[in-house]
Design an enzyme around this catalytic site. Structure first.
Site, PDB file in Angstrom:
ATOM      1  N   MET A 148       1.229  -0.946   0.470  1.00  0.00           N
ATOM      2  CA  MET A 148      -0.454   0.024   0.298  1.00  0.00           C
ATOM      3  C   MET A 148       0.917   1.355  -0.476  1.00  0.00           C
ATOM      4  O   MET A 148       0.360   2.226   0.023  1.00  0.00           O
ATOM      5  CB  MET A 148      -0.821  -0.249   2.228  1.00  0.00           C
ATOM      6  CG  MET A 148      -1.534  -1.149   1.538  1.00  0.00           C
ATOM      7  SD  MET A 148      -3.118  -0.699   2.428  1.00  0.00           S
ATOM      8  CE  MET A 148      -2.743  -0.687   4.015  1.00  0.00           C
ATOM      9  N   GLY A 149       2.476   1.285  -0.861  1.00  0.00           N
ATOM     10  CA  GLY A 149       3.176   2.498  -0.672  1.00  0.00           C
ATOM     11  C   GLY A 149       3.850   2.845   0.559  1.00  0.00           C
ATOM     12  O   GLY A 149       3.347   1.807   1.792  1.00  0.00           O
ATOM     13  N   GLY A 152      11.396  -2.750   5.465  1.00  0.00           N
ATOM     14  CA  GLY A 152      11.448  -4.134   5.420  1.00  0.00           C
ATOM     15  C   GLY A 152      10.272  -4.051   3.641  1.00  0.00           C
ATOM     16  O   GLY A 152      10.667  -5.960   3.220  1.00  0.00           O
ATOM     17  N   HIS A 153       9.170  -4.186   3.468  1.00  0.00           N
ATOM     18  CA  HIS A 153       9.264  -3.715   1.882  1.00  0.00           C
ATOM     19  C   HIS A 153      10.128  -3.972   1.219  1.00  0.00           C
ATOM     20  O   HIS A 153      10.005  -5.130   0.338  1.00  0.00           O
ATOM     21  CB  HIS A 153       8.760  -2.271   1.638  1.00  0.00           C
ATOM     22  CG  HIS A 153       6.920  -2.020   2.154  1.00  0.00           C
ATOM     23  ND1 HIS A 153       7.202  -1.241   2.703  1.00  0.00           N
ATOM     24  CD2 HIS A 153       5.653  -2.783   2.307  1.00  0.00           C
ATOM     25  CE1 HIS A 153       5.957  -1.094   3.044  1.00  0.00           C
ATOM     26  NE2 HIS A 153       5.105  -1.953   3.339  1.00  0.00           N
ATOM     27  N   GLN A 192     -10.392  -2.660   3.185  1.00  0.00           N
ATOM     28  CA  GLN A 192      -9.957  -2.882   4.419  1.00  0.00           C
ATOM     29  C   GLN A 192      -9.723  -2.038   5.162  1.00  0.00           C
ATOM     30  O   GLN A 192      -9.453  -2.389   6.069  1.00  0.00           O
ATOM     31  CB  GLN A 192      -8.081  -3.492   3.732  1.00  0.00           C
ATOM     32  CG  GLN A 192      -6.450  -2.072   3.332  1.00  0.00           C
ATOM     33  CD  GLN A 192      -5.707  -4.013   3.087  1.00  0.00           C
ATOM     34  OE1 GLN A 192      -6.015  -3.918   2.028  1.00  0.00           O
ATOM     35  NE2 GLN A 192      -5.376  -4.126   4.199  1.00  0.00           N
ATOM     36  N   VAL A 226      11.004  -7.056   9.208  1.00  0.00           N
ATOM     37  CA  VAL A 226      12.193  -6.495  10.077  1.00  0.00           C
ATOM     38  C   VAL A 226      12.329  -5.379  10.990  1.00  0.00           C
ATOM     39  O   VAL A 226      11.069  -4.523  10.891  1.00  0.00           O
ATOM     40  CB  VAL A 226      12.710  -5.094   8.366  1.00  0.00           C
ATOM     41  CG1 VAL A 226      13.253  -4.687   8.505  1.00  0.00           C
ATOM     42  CG2 VAL A 226      12.696  -7.068   6.805  1.00  0.00           C
TER      43      VAL A 226
HETATM   44  O1  PAF Z   1      -0.248  -5.858   3.460  1.00  0.00           O
HETATM   45  C1  PAF Z   1      -0.876  -5.042   2.941  1.00  0.00           C
HETATM   46  O2  PAF Z   1       0.054  -3.814   2.534  1.00  0.00           O
HETATM   47  C2  PAF Z   1      -2.136  -5.059   2.283  1.00  0.00           C
HETATM   48  O3  PAF Z   1      -3.022  -5.393   3.231  1.00  0.00           O
HETATM   49  C3  PAF Z   1      -2.097  -5.305   1.067  1.00  0.00           C
HETATM   50  C4  PAF Z   1      -1.732  -7.492   0.876  1.00  0.00           C
HETATM   51  C5  PAF Z   1      -0.954  -5.138  -0.321  1.00  0.00           C
HETATM   52  C6  PAF Z   1      -3.078  -5.512   0.533  1.00  0.00           C
HETATM   53  O4  PAF Z   1      -4.144  -4.268   0.453  1.00  0.00           O
END
Ligand code: PAF
Length: 281
Positions: A30-31, A36-37, A61, A177
């Site tokens: 989600m940017g 960690g990403h 969500q 992380v």
């Molecule tokens: O973990 C997240 O960042 C979000 O829940 C995901 C998996 C990208 C879905 O929007």
């Protein structure tokens, strides 16, 4: 680095990849990307020919509109952070592109695993995660998809989604992380002041406490001591549960392997974290 904003662009690229037999990995986000990403992207780039990184703040969500509004959005900075990876493409659609009106979708029954922990505190959250990940998996059709273990329950639900819809994707859970002080990396940390961060460290301290004391005292004694660590730091605890690693049901006795899951508010910011605990019984 190619940036696609429409399904059509991504589809065209995906067909080229298939024609040239390139293996595609996928990192949904989600940017507001943090290390960690980047570690997920790094792992994906190492194991696949090409990697799709999606950046989409999924309104479905968020169970609270204030949380959705305050979620950090920083596409330019995210693209800059990804610019060192050579074999990635970005998919950054808007809401209409992500959810076309005529796109068929049959919701998956979440079952018990979706109604406990996060599921009971954030009604509709996992339904929204499953909806977007279903559409993304159908579009990207990756061989492997990478998710952080920090969202332990989400990871379990993604595995369930993968088999329910028969995607046949290899789901890879990647280690959380942490900052050097133990705080789990999260996009939400951007909303914490320096002082808040000092308090938030108590979450990982409590998790380490449980990890180090698993099986030594009764589960309730260990839980209560861990709860005191968080409350003494001034956080408002939502839950601290020691759960079965597969069903995520709370345990009243120690098992060989369990997961301690925590959700707590640091001021306005809701943080979650978890750690695997192994007991010598
Ligand atoms: O973990 C997240 O960042 C979000 O829940 C995901 C998996 C990208 C879905 O929007």
């Amino acid at each position: 680095m190619q940036i696609f904003v429409t399904r059509q662009e991504l589809n065209n690229w995906r067909q080229q990849m298939r024609a040239s037999q390139q293996q595609v990995g996928f990192v949904p986000t989600m940017g507001a990307l943090h290390d960690g990403h980047l570690s997920l992207v790094h792992q994906a780039c190492t194991a696949n020919d090409f990697v799709v990184v999606s950046i989409f703040v999924n309104p479905k969500q968020f169970n609270q509109s204030t949380d959705l509004q305050s979620y950090p959005r920083m596409l330019e900075a995210d693209l800059a952070r990804l610019s060192n990876f050579r074999n990635i493409v970005i998919f950054a659609p808007d809401e209409e592109e992500m959810y076309p009106q005529d796109l068929p979708y049959k919701p998956m029954p979440l079952g018990q695993i979706g109604s406990i922990l996060e599921g009971s505190r954030r009604p509709g959250h996992f339904e929204g995660v499953v909806h977007v990940v279903h559409h993304l998996f159908a579009l990207v059709q990756p061989s492997k998809a990478y998710f952080g273990q920090k969202d332990y329950q989400q990871l379990a639900i993604i595995r369930q989604l993968n088999s329910y819809y028969g995607f046949g994707i290899e789901i890879i859970g990647c280690q959380t992380v942490r900052e050097t002080d133990g705080l789990a990396m999260s996009s939400r940390n951007l909303r914490l002041s320096h002082q808040d961060k000092q308090k938030a460290i108590s979450i990982s301290q409590a998790l380490h406490y449980v990890q180090n004391n698993a099986g030594k005292n009764t589960i309730d004694e260990v839980k209560n001591a861990a709860i005191s660590i968080i409350e003494a730091a001034g956080l408002v605890l939502e839950y601290l549960e020691i759960v079965d690693p597969n069903t995520l049901e709370s345990c009243s006795e120690w098992q060989a392997t369990q997961v301690c899951c925590i959700a707590a508010f640091c001021g306005e910011v809701r943080l979650i974290d978890n750690m695997l605990c192994e007991s010598v019984l």
